[in-house]
Design an enzyme around this catalytic site. Sequence first.
Site, PDB file in Angstrom:
ATOM      1  N   HIS A  36       5.463  14.733  72.834  1.00 33.80           N
ATOM      2  CA  HIS A  36       6.464  13.915  72.128  1.00 33.80           C
ATOM      3  C   HIS A  36       5.800  13.172  70.980  1.00 33.80           C
ATOM      4  O   HIS A  36       5.244  12.084  71.158  1.00 33.80           O
ATOM      5  CB  HIS A  36       7.119  12.920  73.086  1.00 33.80           C
ATOM      6  CG  HIS A  36       8.400  12.338  72.538  1.00 33.80           C
ATOM      7  ND1 HIS A  36       9.635  12.816  72.904  1.00 33.80           N
ATOM      8  CD2 HIS A  36       8.622  11.342  71.648  1.00 33.80           C
ATOM      9  CE1 HIS A  36      10.578  12.121  72.279  1.00 33.80           C
ATOM     10  NE2 HIS A  36       9.978  11.219  71.507  1.00 33.80           N
ATOM     11  N   HIS A  38       6.365  12.419  66.493  1.00 31.25           N
ATOM     12  CA  HIS A  38       7.244  12.511  65.330  1.00 31.25           C
ATOM     13  C   HIS A  38       6.399  12.558  64.063  1.00 31.25           C
ATOM     14  O   HIS A  38       5.280  12.036  64.029  1.00 31.25           O
ATOM     15  CB  HIS A  38       8.163  11.289  65.243  1.00 31.25           C
ATOM     16  CG  HIS A  38       8.982  11.032  66.460  1.00 31.25           C
ATOM     17  ND1 HIS A  38       9.970  11.886  66.900  1.00 31.25           N
ATOM     18  CD2 HIS A  38       8.971  10.000  67.340  1.00 31.25           C
ATOM     19  CE1 HIS A  38      10.535  11.390  67.986  1.00 31.25           C
ATOM     20  NE2 HIS A  38       9.935  10.248  68.284  1.00 31.25           N
ATOM     21  N   ARG A 127      17.656  17.761  70.708  1.00 27.56           N
ATOM     22  CA  ARG A 127      17.658  16.405  71.257  1.00 27.56           C
ATOM     23  C   ARG A 127      18.970  15.695  70.949  1.00 27.56           C
ATOM     24  O   ARG A 127      19.482  15.752  69.827  1.00 27.56           O
ATOM     25  CB  ARG A 127      16.509  15.584  70.670  1.00 27.56           C
ATOM     26  CG  ARG A 127      16.311  14.230  71.381  1.00 27.56           C
ATOM     27  CD  ARG A 127      15.330  13.361  70.645  1.00 27.56           C
ATOM     28  NE  ARG A 127      14.801  12.286  71.486  1.00 27.56           N
ATOM     29  CZ  ARG A 127      14.274  11.160  71.022  1.00 27.56           C
ATOM     30  NH1 ARG A 127      14.205  10.951  69.722  1.00 27.56           N
ATOM     31  NH2 ARG A 127      13.813  10.237  71.841  1.00 27.56           N
ATOM     32  N   HIS A 182      10.924   9.467  77.640  1.00 25.33           N
ATOM     33  CA  HIS A 182      10.683   8.031  77.831  1.00 25.33           C
ATOM     34  C   HIS A 182      11.031   7.564  79.248  1.00 25.33           C
ATOM     35  O   HIS A 182      11.778   6.598  79.440  1.00 25.33           O
ATOM     36  CB  HIS A 182      11.452   7.241  76.780  1.00 25.33           C
ATOM     37  CG  HIS A 182      11.053   7.554  75.366  1.00 25.33           C
ATOM     38  ND1 HIS A 182       9.918   8.292  75.060  1.00 25.33           N
ATOM     39  CD2 HIS A 182      11.627   7.248  74.172  1.00 25.33           C
ATOM     40  CE1 HIS A 182       9.821   8.403  73.739  1.00 25.33           C
ATOM     41  NE2 HIS A 182      10.842   7.789  73.176  1.00 25.33           N
ATOM     42  N   ASP A 250       4.403   9.564  72.040  1.00 19.68           N
ATOM     43  CA  ASP A 250       5.418   8.943  71.188  1.00 19.68           C
ATOM     44  C   ASP A 250       4.817   8.471  69.860  1.00 19.68           C
ATOM     45  O   ASP A 250       5.419   7.665  69.160  1.00 19.68           O
ATOM     46  CB  ASP A 250       6.128   7.780  71.900  1.00 19.68           C
ATOM     47  CG  ASP A 250       7.380   7.317  71.150  1.00 19.68           C
ATOM     48  OD1 ASP A 250       8.105   8.177  70.632  1.00 19.68           O
ATOM     49  OD2 ASP A 250       7.615   6.089  71.071  1.00 19.68           O
TER      50      ASP A 250
END
Length: 318
Positions: A36, A38, A127, A182, A250
């Site tokens: 995960h 970005h 997602r 999460h 994350d």
Amino acid sequence: MTLAMDRDDRPATPVRFSAGTAAPRTPVPEGACDCHVHLYDSRFPADPAARLRPPDAQVSDLRALQRRIGTTRAVLVTPSTYGTDNRCMLQGLAALGDEARGVAVIGGHESDAELRRLHGAGVRGARLNLSLGVSGTAESLLPLAQRIAPLGWHLQLLMAPDLLADRADVLRRLPVPLVFDHFGRIPPALAGRHPAQALLLELLRDGRAWIKLSGGYIVSERHAVDDPGLDALAESYLRAAPERVVWGSDWPHATATAGLQPLPDDAQQLDCLARWARQTGDGLLLQRVLVDNPAALYGFAPAAAVLETSTRTPRDIP
């Protein structure tokens, strides 16, 4: 000035958007995947409704993080900042090649050809972010699942616990695997008490879902990576279905760069995972969570074949 040294005696190197400089105390296995992350690039405009607009975080920054923490594979998730515009994520996939996979955000109106194009670029899921997302609603769960089912994709969900529990019947009937990121958004104080967690454990045991041990600092009431309250929550998932758990950093921590939480130490996040694995399973559990489970979920090659396939491009992905 003397540089601090990390845990295997290399010079410690700061990484953008990650606190600390040391490597994890526990070495990660070959082929470890950060499931995960970005990417952000100001050349791609933010959605007008986006609440998080972080600074640029690009492939070179991600590679620096990988060198520090020892991961070699990554799953790029289109962030809420871009709505249904997946171009930044796709640019990252093209640069990273076969050691990356993608999770897109779609509206459900895309043509079959467009979805096949995304698949060919390495996308393996869609997602639906019902927390900070700017597209989609709870009513789009079934239509989106039906749209992506022919591709063999999964549906990745971020939902508040009350909404998650309220949609239990729909989630049980969806025709695709589910991935909850999460920690399922369960606050540690509600571990073992909220019906949403009971639902997640049921879906995991039934082989219908996966859970990402990502964003622990987000669900923690203390906003801390090493919050002891996360222990019982993480271990409940690992005990319920160790073959259905993956991990994600994350990075680059958009909520932290927005000032909503302290910036976490990603090596420390991996150290927490290693501790949960030791306390919950045998010596192979860390390998399963970081290597074997991501390979099964995202279609990576077996770890032994990493070097043989490292030169392939996203167009070669089966």
